[in-house]
Design a protein around this motif. Sequence first.
Motif, PDB file in Angstrom:
ATOM      1  N   GLY A  91       0.377  -5.808  -7.309  1.00 42.32           N
ATOM      2  CA  GLY A  91      -0.377  -5.217  -5.815  1.00 42.32           C
ATOM      3  C   GLY A  91      -0.640  -3.570  -5.880  1.00 42.32           C
ATOM      4  N   THR A  92      -1.749  -3.405  -5.421  1.00 40.05           N
ATOM      5  CA  THR A  92      -2.079  -2.098  -5.364  1.00 40.05           C
ATOM      6  C   THR A  92      -1.071  -1.165  -4.708  1.00 40.05           C
ATOM      7  OG1 THR A  92      -3.264  -2.391  -3.243  1.00 40.05           O
ATOM      8  CG2 THR A  92      -4.751  -2.553  -5.316  1.00 40.05           C
ATOM      9  N   GLN A  93      -0.179  -1.588  -3.881  1.00 34.77           N
ATOM     10  CA  GLN A  93       0.871  -0.669  -3.385  1.00 34.77           C
ATOM     11  C   GLN A  93       1.663  -0.104  -4.644  1.00 34.77           C
ATOM     12  OE1 GLN A  93       1.284   0.405  -0.314  1.00 34.77           O
ATOM     13  NE2 GLN A  93       2.995   1.767  -1.055  1.00 34.77           N
ATOM     14  N   ALA A  94       1.875  -0.992  -5.457  1.00 35.82           N
ATOM     15  CA  ALA A  94       2.754  -0.363  -6.725  1.00 35.82           C
ATOM     16  C   ALA A  94       1.851   0.760  -7.489  1.00 35.82           C
ATOM     17  CB  ALA A  94       2.982  -1.393  -7.649  1.00 35.82           C
ATOM     18  N   LEU A  95       0.690   0.556  -7.456  1.00 37.68           N
ATOM     19  CA  LEU A  95      -0.136   1.653  -8.385  1.00 37.68           C
ATOM     20  C   LEU A  95      -0.184   3.011  -7.349  1.00 37.68           C
ATOM     21  CD1 LEU A  95      -2.745  -0.646  -9.290  1.00 37.68           C
ATOM     22  CD2 LEU A  95      -1.434   0.551 -10.978  1.00 37.68           C
ATOM     23  N   LEU A  96      -0.431   2.738  -5.999  1.00 41.17           N
ATOM     24  CA  LEU A  96      -0.321   3.768  -5.196  1.00 41.17           C
ATOM     25  C   LEU A  96       0.894   4.706  -5.290  1.00 41.17           C
ATOM     26  CD1 LEU A  96      -2.813   2.385  -3.710  1.00 41.17           C
ATOM     27  CD2 LEU A  96      -1.459   3.120  -1.427  1.00 41.17           C
ATOM     28  N   PHE A 206      -6.481  -7.977  -5.059  1.00 38.80           N
ATOM     29  CA  PHE A 206      -6.611  -9.323  -5.245  1.00 38.80           C
ATOM     30  C   PHE A 206      -6.371 -10.323  -3.892  1.00 38.80           C
ATOM     31  CE2 PHE A 206      -4.983 -13.705  -6.150  1.00 38.80           C
ATOM     32  CZ  PHE A 206      -6.037 -14.257  -6.587  1.00 38.80           C
ATOM     33  N   GLY A 207      -5.154  -9.936  -3.336  1.00 36.15           N
ATOM     34  CA  GLY A 207      -4.438 -10.658  -2.306  1.00 36.15           C
ATOM     35  C   GLY A 207      -5.419 -10.769  -0.982  1.00 36.15           C
ATOM     36  N   LYS A 208      -6.147  -9.570  -0.575  1.00 39.76           N
ATOM     37  CA  LYS A 208      -6.948  -9.605   0.540  1.00 39.76           C
ATOM     38  C   LYS A 208      -8.166 -10.784   0.560  1.00 39.76           C
ATOM     39  CE  LYS A 208      -5.769  -5.038   2.051  1.00 39.76           C
ATOM     40  NZ  LYS A 208      -4.882  -4.911   0.987  1.00 39.76           N
ATOM     41  N   ALA A 209      -9.056 -10.458  -0.432  1.00 39.22           N
ATOM     42  CA  ALA A 209     -10.362 -11.239  -0.712  1.00 39.22           C
ATOM     43  C   ALA A 209      -9.706 -12.641  -0.837  1.00 39.22           C
ATOM     44  CB  ALA A 209     -10.987 -10.955  -1.748  1.00 39.22           C
ATOM     45  N   TYR A 210      -8.912 -12.943  -1.548  1.00 40.20           N
ATOM     46  CA  TYR A 210      -8.333 -14.449  -1.895  1.00 40.20           C
ATOM     47  C   TYR A 210      -7.416 -14.846  -1.153  1.00 40.20           C
ATOM     48  CZ  TYR A 210     -11.146 -13.850  -6.092  1.00 40.20           C
ATOM     49  OH  TYR A 210     -12.298 -13.547  -7.000  1.00 40.20           O
ATOM     50  N   GLY A 211      -7.030 -14.282  -0.065  1.00 40.36           N
ATOM     51  CA  GLY A 211      -6.050 -14.578   0.974  1.00 40.36           C
ATOM     52  C   GLY A 211      -4.491 -15.014   0.318  1.00 40.36           C
ATOM     53  N   ALA A 213      -2.045 -12.604  -0.316  1.00 40.85           N
ATOM     54  CA  ALA A 213      -1.278 -11.553  -0.201  1.00 40.85           C
ATOM     55  C   ALA A 213       0.284 -11.592  -0.858  1.00 40.85           C
ATOM     56  CB  ALA A 213      -1.174 -10.795   1.132  1.00 40.85           C
ATOM     57  N   GLY A 214       0.742 -12.733  -0.641  1.00 42.94           N
ATOM     58  CA  GLY A 214       2.132 -12.813  -1.109  1.00 42.94           C
ATOM     59  C   GLY A 214       2.176 -12.831  -2.802  1.00 42.94           C
ATOM     60  N   LEU A 215       1.257 -12.975  -3.355  1.00 43.38           N
ATOM     61  CA  LEU A 215       1.283 -13.330  -4.762  1.00 43.38           C
ATOM     62  C   LEU A 215       1.525 -12.041  -5.448  1.00 43.38           C
ATOM     63  CD1 LEU A 215       0.584 -15.250  -7.008  1.00 43.38           C
ATOM     64  CD2 LEU A 215      -1.492 -14.545  -7.166  1.00 43.38           C
ATOM     65  N   ARG A 216       1.067 -10.714  -4.715  1.00 41.09           N
ATOM     66  CA  ARG A 216       1.252  -9.537  -5.201  1.00 41.09           C
ATOM     67  C   ARG A 216       0.461  -9.196  -6.432  1.00 41.09           C
ATOM     68  NH1 ARG A 216       0.497  -7.650  -1.808  1.00 41.09           N
ATOM     69  NH2 ARG A 216       1.349  -5.384  -2.304  1.00 41.09           N
ATOM     70  N   LEU A 217      -0.877  -9.019  -6.361  1.00 46.80           N
ATOM     71  CA  LEU A 217      -1.619  -8.431  -7.497  1.00 46.80           C
ATOM     72  C   LEU A 217      -2.750  -7.480  -7.002  1.00 46.80           C
ATOM     73  CD1 LEU A 217      -2.111  -9.403 -10.538  1.00 46.80           C
ATOM     74  CD2 LEU A 217      -3.747 -11.113  -9.611  1.00 46.80           C
ATOM     75  N   GLY A 218      -2.856  -6.654  -7.981  1.00 49.42           N
ATOM     76  CA  GLY A 218      -3.833  -5.435  -7.690  1.00 49.42           C
ATOM     77  C   GLY A 218      -4.270  -5.032  -9.123  1.00 49.42           C
ATOM     78  N   PHE A 219      -5.168  -4.013  -9.024  1.00 47.86           N
ATOM     79  CA  PHE A 219      -5.855  -3.393 -10.383  1.00 47.86           C
ATOM     80  C   PHE A 219      -6.122  -2.005 -10.058  1.00 47.86           C
ATOM     81  CE2 PHE A 219      -6.626  -8.147 -10.185  1.00 47.86           C
ATOM     82  CZ  PHE A 219      -6.335  -8.351 -11.706  1.00 47.86           C
ATOM     83  N   ALA A 220      -6.216  -1.461 -11.360  1.00 48.81           N
ATOM     84  CA  ALA A 220      -6.633   0.118 -11.218  1.00 48.81           C
ATOM     85  C   ALA A 220      -7.520   0.058 -12.354  1.00 48.81           C
ATOM     86  CB  ALA A 220      -5.386   1.148 -11.465  1.00 48.81           C
ATOM     87  N   ALA A 243       1.519 -15.092 -11.006  1.00 50.34           N
ATOM     88  CA  ALA A 243       0.477 -14.268 -10.597  1.00 50.34           C
ATOM     89  C   ALA A 243      -0.602 -14.055 -11.765  1.00 50.34           C
ATOM     90  CB  ALA A 243       1.223 -12.888 -10.356  1.00 50.34           C
ATOM     91  N   LEU A 244      -0.216 -13.843 -13.159  1.00 50.04           N
ATOM     92  CA  LEU A 244      -0.992 -13.898 -13.943  1.00 50.04           C
ATOM     93  C   LEU A 244      -1.947 -15.163 -14.322  1.00 50.04           C
ATOM     94  CD1 LEU A 244       1.195 -12.495 -17.063  1.00 50.04           C
ATOM     95  CD2 LEU A 244      -0.390 -11.215 -15.538  1.00 50.04           C
TER      96      LEU A 244
END
Length: 350
Positions: A91-96, A206-211, A213-220, A243-244
């Motif tokens: 998730g992007t929260q981890a990157l934040l 990833f989670g917002k567009a693909y619905g 969010a519980g998967l927890r995946l984001g990118f930097a 998630a991968l």
Amino acid sequence: MDDRATSTHKDEPEAILHGGDLAAVSRLYPDAPLPWIDLSTGINPIPYPVPTVPAESWTRLPSKPDEDALLSVAAARYRLQTPASIVAAAGTQALLQILPRLRASSSVAVFAPTYEEHELCWRRCGHRVRLVDKVDALAEADVAIVVNPNNPTGRLLPRATLHLLGVTLARRNGLLVVDEAFADFCPVEASLIPNLPPATLVLRSFGKAYGLAGLRLGFAITSQDLADQLRRALGPWAVSGPALAMGSIALADDQWLRDARVRLVSDGQRLDTMLTASGCQIHSLGSRALGGTPLFRLVENANAAALAERLARHGIHVRRFPAQPNWLRFGLPGDESEWQRLAQALGGAF
């Protein structure tokens, strides 16, 4: 990941209230009809169909080949030349939360009002944070943070403006952070990718567009040097095996994304009709904002508190903003029964 609009300076970091807090809201309204309809987040209400993933994704540690496969697909989705500049996280929260730890004490300017976790994460790491509402003020900081399109207002800064800002910051070893969590359904020219300016990091959710969010995946997406720093800070196995696998499948599905974009345009127009008929103003923030994104609408209503209360008693949860009591944010209903319940709660048939 959700938001609360900010307008005041905080001396001490504190916890932030987010949308999606359905359990807490349902306790306040125990007589509301079930099931609750949660419109408080900006998550796609019709998710990507969860695929069957290999059983070993659940039973073994995430492998480097699987991560490399995801990064390759993600690079293609976000129009990058090479996956070397993209980092995956839970998730992007981890990157934040990690990014502020990678810089020495800095002056940070956050383009506000916006998603408050940016401010909070930098404050907690001892940085000097200011909330600003002018682009020129962003250029004066060591680190500038812009959510684009903005959450919750929908404000969208032109790519040329952000590119110039990145160049300006690069001249003095600064950093531009652009959070594009809601950019997937915007025109491609809204994104800074693939022509990333220097000294810039872009976040994609990833989670917002693909619905999902519980998967927890984001990118930097950033320079290779900063990408390597983030990878080292995240450590091994930053993204789960499922998630991968799921991310690799969904991000490669061009047709699903095209179909979702068409549906969201139609559903957004339907929601606009309902909200304006109920006395809400969607475009009331002038040239500074557009009133939302394809995944949500921000409205202004003089009786916003009463409207939110009425909706809650009908079992419908929308996002309130304590700092902006006349604002409400509406996500999109998912199926026809939810649309009908919202129409009834708003007081009309649409």
